[in-house]
Design a protein around this motif. Structure first.
Motif, PDB file in Angstrom:
ATOM      1  N   GLU A 184       0.723  -1.238   0.176  1.00 10.02           N
ATOM      2  CA  GLU A 184      -0.084   0.079  -0.096  1.00 10.02           C
ATOM      3  C   GLU A 184       0.674   1.321  -0.062  1.00 10.02           C
ATOM      4  OE1 GLU A 184      -3.848   1.780   2.453  1.00 10.02           O
ATOM      5  OE2 GLU A 184      -2.514   0.432   3.566  1.00 10.02           O
ATOM      6  N   GLY A 185       1.868   1.115   0.638  1.00  8.46           N
ATOM      7  CA  GLY A 185       2.959   2.112   0.868  1.00  8.46           C
ATOM      8  C   GLY A 185       3.504   2.567  -0.588  1.00  8.46           C
ATOM      9  N   LEU A 186       3.822   1.756  -1.449  1.00  6.81           N
ATOM     10  CA  LEU A 186       4.312   1.666  -2.568  1.00  6.81           C
ATOM     11  C   LEU A 186       3.294   2.293  -3.542  1.00  6.81           C
ATOM     12  CD1 LEU A 186       6.385  -1.371  -2.918  1.00  6.81           C
ATOM     13  CD2 LEU A 186       7.312   0.875  -2.587  1.00  6.81           C
ATOM     14  N   GLY A 187       2.187   2.404  -3.397  1.00 11.62           N
ATOM     15  CA  GLY A 187       1.148   2.786  -4.299  1.00 11.62           C
ATOM     16  C   GLY A 187       0.044   1.894  -5.016  1.00 11.62           C
ATOM     17  N   PHE A 188       0.115   0.558  -4.515  1.00 10.63           N
ATOM     18  CA  PHE A 188      -0.513  -0.379  -5.050  1.00 10.63           C
ATOM     19  C   PHE A 188      -2.069  -0.077  -4.897  1.00 10.63           C
ATOM     20  CE2 PHE A 188      -2.133  -4.808  -4.468  1.00 10.63           C
ATOM     21  CZ  PHE A 188      -1.956  -5.190  -5.517  1.00 10.63           C
ATOM     22  N   ILE A 189      -2.781  -0.252  -6.163  1.00  7.52           N
ATOM     23  CA  ILE A 189      -4.120  -0.132  -6.375  1.00  7.52           C
ATOM     24  C   ILE A 189      -4.919  -1.432  -6.346  1.00  7.52           C
ATOM     25  CG2 ILE A 189      -5.810   0.947  -7.835  1.00  7.52           C
ATOM     26  CD1 ILE A 189      -3.443   2.849  -9.024  1.00  7.52           C
ATOM     27  N   ALA A 301     -16.146 -13.039 -14.521  1.00  8.62           N
ATOM     28  CA  ALA A 301     -14.466 -12.796 -14.903  1.00  8.62           C
ATOM     29  C   ALA A 301     -14.619 -10.934 -15.189  1.00  8.62           C
ATOM     30  CB  ALA A 301     -14.071 -13.432 -16.162  1.00  8.62           C
ATOM     31  N   GLY A 302     -15.516 -10.346 -15.587  1.00 12.72           N
ATOM     32  CA  GLY A 302     -15.750  -9.284 -15.785  1.00 12.72           C
ATOM     33  C   GLY A 302     -15.729  -8.485 -14.590  1.00 12.72           C
ATOM     34  N   LEU A 303     -16.487  -9.060 -13.750  1.00 10.15           N
ATOM     35  CA  LEU A 303     -16.657  -8.514 -12.209  1.00 10.15           C
ATOM     36  C   LEU A 303     -15.449  -8.487 -11.362  1.00 10.15           C
ATOM     37  CD1 LEU A 303     -20.232  -9.976 -11.491  1.00 10.15           C
ATOM     38  CD2 LEU A 303     -19.716  -7.406 -11.924  1.00 10.15           C
ATOM     39  N   VAL A 304     -14.911  -9.666 -11.559  1.00 13.20           N
ATOM     40  CA  VAL A 304     -13.578  -9.845 -10.904  1.00 13.20           C
ATOM     41  C   VAL A 304     -12.546  -8.712 -11.600  1.00 13.20           C
ATOM     42  CG1 VAL A 304     -11.590 -11.325 -10.452  1.00 13.20           C
ATOM     43  CG2 VAL A 304     -14.029 -12.086 -10.228  1.00 13.20           C
ATOM     44  N   GLY A 305     -12.562  -8.536 -12.751  1.00 11.79           N
ATOM     45  CA  GLY A 305     -11.534  -7.739 -13.440  1.00 11.79           C
ATOM     46  C   GLY A 305     -11.869  -6.177 -13.097  1.00 11.79           C
ATOM     47  N   ILE A 306     -12.908  -5.883 -12.743  1.00 14.19           N
ATOM     48  CA  ILE A 306     -12.929  -4.532 -12.470  1.00 14.19           C
ATOM     49  C   ILE A 306     -12.906  -4.135 -10.878  1.00 14.19           C
ATOM     50  CG2 ILE A 306     -15.756  -4.581 -12.057  1.00 14.19           C
ATOM     51  CD1 ILE A 306     -13.713  -1.702 -13.743  1.00 14.19           C
ATOM     52  N   THR A 307     -13.015  -5.000 -10.100  1.00 11.02           N
ATOM     53  CA  THR A 307     -12.925  -4.937  -8.642  1.00 11.02           C
ATOM     54  C   THR A 307     -11.544  -4.077  -8.166  1.00 11.02           C
ATOM     55  OG1 THR A 307     -14.191  -7.068  -8.232  1.00 11.02           O
ATOM     56  CG2 THR A 307     -12.886  -6.143  -6.444  1.00 11.02           C
ATOM     57  N   ALA A 308     -10.423  -4.233  -8.705  1.00  6.46           N
ATOM     58  CA  ALA A 308      -9.292  -3.347  -8.196  1.00  6.46           C
ATOM     59  C   ALA A 308      -9.402  -1.981  -8.779  1.00  6.46           C
ATOM     60  CB  ALA A 308      -8.195  -4.157  -9.124  1.00  6.46           C
ATOM     61  N   GLY A 309      -9.889  -1.674  -9.889  1.00  8.03           N
ATOM     62  CA  GLY A 309      -9.936  -0.273 -10.316  1.00  8.03           C
ATOM     63  C   GLY A 309     -11.250   0.319 -10.398  1.00  8.03           C
ATOM     64  N   CYS A 310     -12.370  -0.316  -9.889  1.00  6.10           N
ATOM     65  CA  CYS A 310     -13.738   0.246  -9.850  1.00  6.10           C
ATOM     66  C   CYS A 310     -13.939   1.561  -9.683  1.00  6.10           C
ATOM     67  CB  CYS A 310     -14.673  -0.439  -9.110  1.00  6.10           C
ATOM     68  SG  CYS A 310     -14.125  -0.623  -7.346  1.00  6.10           S
ATOM     69  N   ALA A 311     -13.121   2.327  -8.755  1.00  6.35           N
ATOM     70  CA  ALA A 311     -12.888   3.555  -8.054  1.00  6.35           C
ATOM     71  C   ALA A 311     -12.103   4.592  -8.976  1.00  6.35           C
ATOM     72  CB  ALA A 311     -12.712   3.654  -6.788  1.00  6.35           C
TER      73      ALA A 311
END
Length: 462
Positions: A184-189, A301-311
């Motif tokens: 998180e400190g490295l900026g992991f999204i 798969a589409g739902l899993v794929g958007i989960t990291a960058g949804c915001a």
């Protein structure tokens, strides 16, 4: 002040009801009080939606497995939350969100040290996080379905929510105290868990599938054979439930009832829709017909794929992410089948592979602008998640195999997990005995293997 008045107005009568407790305690009615109460309510409602996803997973996995194993897969899904909630309460939550030594939390076990000055927020936050932990655990059940011992699975499920999931979660999401995880400190999204929840669960599932081995009859002369599930309608119902629950999973990760949930809901819906459409047309071209089972997994798969960058991605980018995920999950399922990894429900491909894609995509399509350094951190997080989740899970499965065994006997597997492990059938009116050694077996048996001991019975389904 104008902004505070606008927020209070938008909350309306619902907000006034929420603040009843504040009035009772003679607490001044302010916009901040209303917002705080709304945050609690939204976070808990989202947690309840994610909890309902457990039913979705159960239906998907039940539908994609054979009728003789349905009770077993349902029991595993129930116990993922039962064992997982207790393990996360006693150990996992502290490891994930306690005061960190840089690698894991060292305090906050059983919620101690969190409720400073009686602040009840920890209870709302715990409820939201415990359902995430259960989700990571239940991903594994589908990949080892139809041949893993129930006893061994229960032990792994507890260890998954107590150790495997929380440790990586502490790196990516950090502490409730000062500071956070090193990733998180490295900026992991990873806003809602494409990697933290889904890839970690998917890579643990891969380890389990490898150690437990393929089902009897899955491979003939080295070539994979189709073993159809018993109920596409159940699987479809499960996917719809999961899609609905994802509106708690992603927007709920704000843990705040504010305007940010609107964009997140839109990106979530569009990516799921794009994954669905992408898989329909891709399988139509790839296999000559639009594959129903693969399409259901394409939606997930589409739902899993958007989960990291949804915001942090645009709606258009969310569509691209979903479209790619639909193609990726199809090719991934085919590839794992070819290399000898028997995954009855496609859990590794949906959650592991597409979770990694979603995490990478959060960097590639970042609304703040493209940066190689951001993409590099995303790749690092993906790699670390694989090494930790697959490596630790593989070791745990190997230990369980050596100590108590993880695989049912051939007789038990052919009979079916329901009868051999639980002594009942999900569909008793359709159950009839087949004498082993006699000609033929049920159409969904999926195996030509025979035990060779006359008089022993195996279940088959019409």
């Amino acid at each position: 002040m104008k902004h505070a008045i606008r927020r209070l107005s938008s909350a309306g009568l619902f907000a006034l009801v929420l603040t009843g407790a504040a009035w009772a305690a003679d607490e001044p009615l302010t916009a901040d009080v209303v917002q705080t109460h709304l945050n609690y309510v939204w976070t808990l409602v989202a947690a309840f939606l994610v909890f309902f996803m457990q039913a979705g997973f159960a239906m998907v996995e039940a539908g994609f497995t054979r009728a003789k194993n349905v009770c077993n897969i349902l029991m595993k899904n129930f116990m993922d939350f039962g064992m997982g909630a207790l393990a996360f309460f006693f150990v996992g939550f502290g490891l994930m969100f306690g005061l960190s030594n840089g690698w894991i939390g060292t305090s906050g076990f059983m919620l101690r040290d969190f409720a400073v000055d009686g602040d009840p927020w920890v209870y709302a936050f715990f409820m939201f996080q415990v359902v995430f932990a259960a989700t990571a655990a239940t991903i594994v059940s589908g990949a080892v379905a139809e041949r893993m011992k129930f006893s061994g699975y229960l032990v792994f499920s507890a260890l998954m929510t107590a150790i495997v999931y929380p440790v990586f979660g502490s790196w990516a999401w950090g502490s409730l105290y000062k500071g956070g995880g090193w990733l998180e400190g490295l900026g992991f999204i990873d806003f809602a868990g494409s990697t933290v929840v889904h890839s970690v669960g998917g890579w643990a599932a891969l380890a389990g599938a490898i150690v437990v081995g393929p089902r009897i009859g899955k491979y003939k002369n080295g070539k994979p054979q189709a073993i159809p599930g018993h109920s596409i309608p159940l699987a479809a119902l499960g996917v719809l439930i999961l899609f609905f629950g994802w509106f708690g999973f992603n927007p709920g990760s704000t843990t705040a009832g504010d305007t940010s949930i609107a964009l997140i809901a839109v990106t979530t819906a569009l990516a799921g829709a794009a994954g669905l459409v992408s898989t329909i047309y891709y399988t139509w071209v790839r296999f000559g017909k639009p594959d129903v089972g693969m399409t259901l997994n394409g939606c997930l798969a589409g739902l899993v794929g958007i989960t990291a960058g949804c915001a942090n991605v645009s709606p258009l980018s969310a569509i691209v992410i979903g479209l790619v995920a639909g193609v990726l999950v199809t090719e991934s399922v085919v590839l794992f089948d070819k290399v000898g990894v028997d995954d009855p429900v496609g859990a590794v491909s949906v959650h592991g592979v597409c979770g990694a894609w979603g995490t990478l995509a959060a960097g590639l399509f970042n609304s703040a602008g493209f940066s190689w350094s951001v993409v590099g951190v995303q790749v690092l997080g993906i790699a670390v998640a694989f090494v930790w989740a697959f490596g630790s899970s593989f070791v745990l499965f190997r230990i369980l195999k050596a100590v108590m065994g993880v695989r049912l006997s051939a007789e038990e597997e052919l009979t079916g997990c329901d009868l051999s492990e639980h002594g009942l059938s999900a569909y008793p009116e359709f159950l009839f005995p087949t004498v082993i050694g006699s000609a033929g077996s049920g159409p969904n048996d999926g195996s030509e293997a025979r035990l060779g001991a006359a008089g022993k019975l195996a279940s088959s389904e019409v």
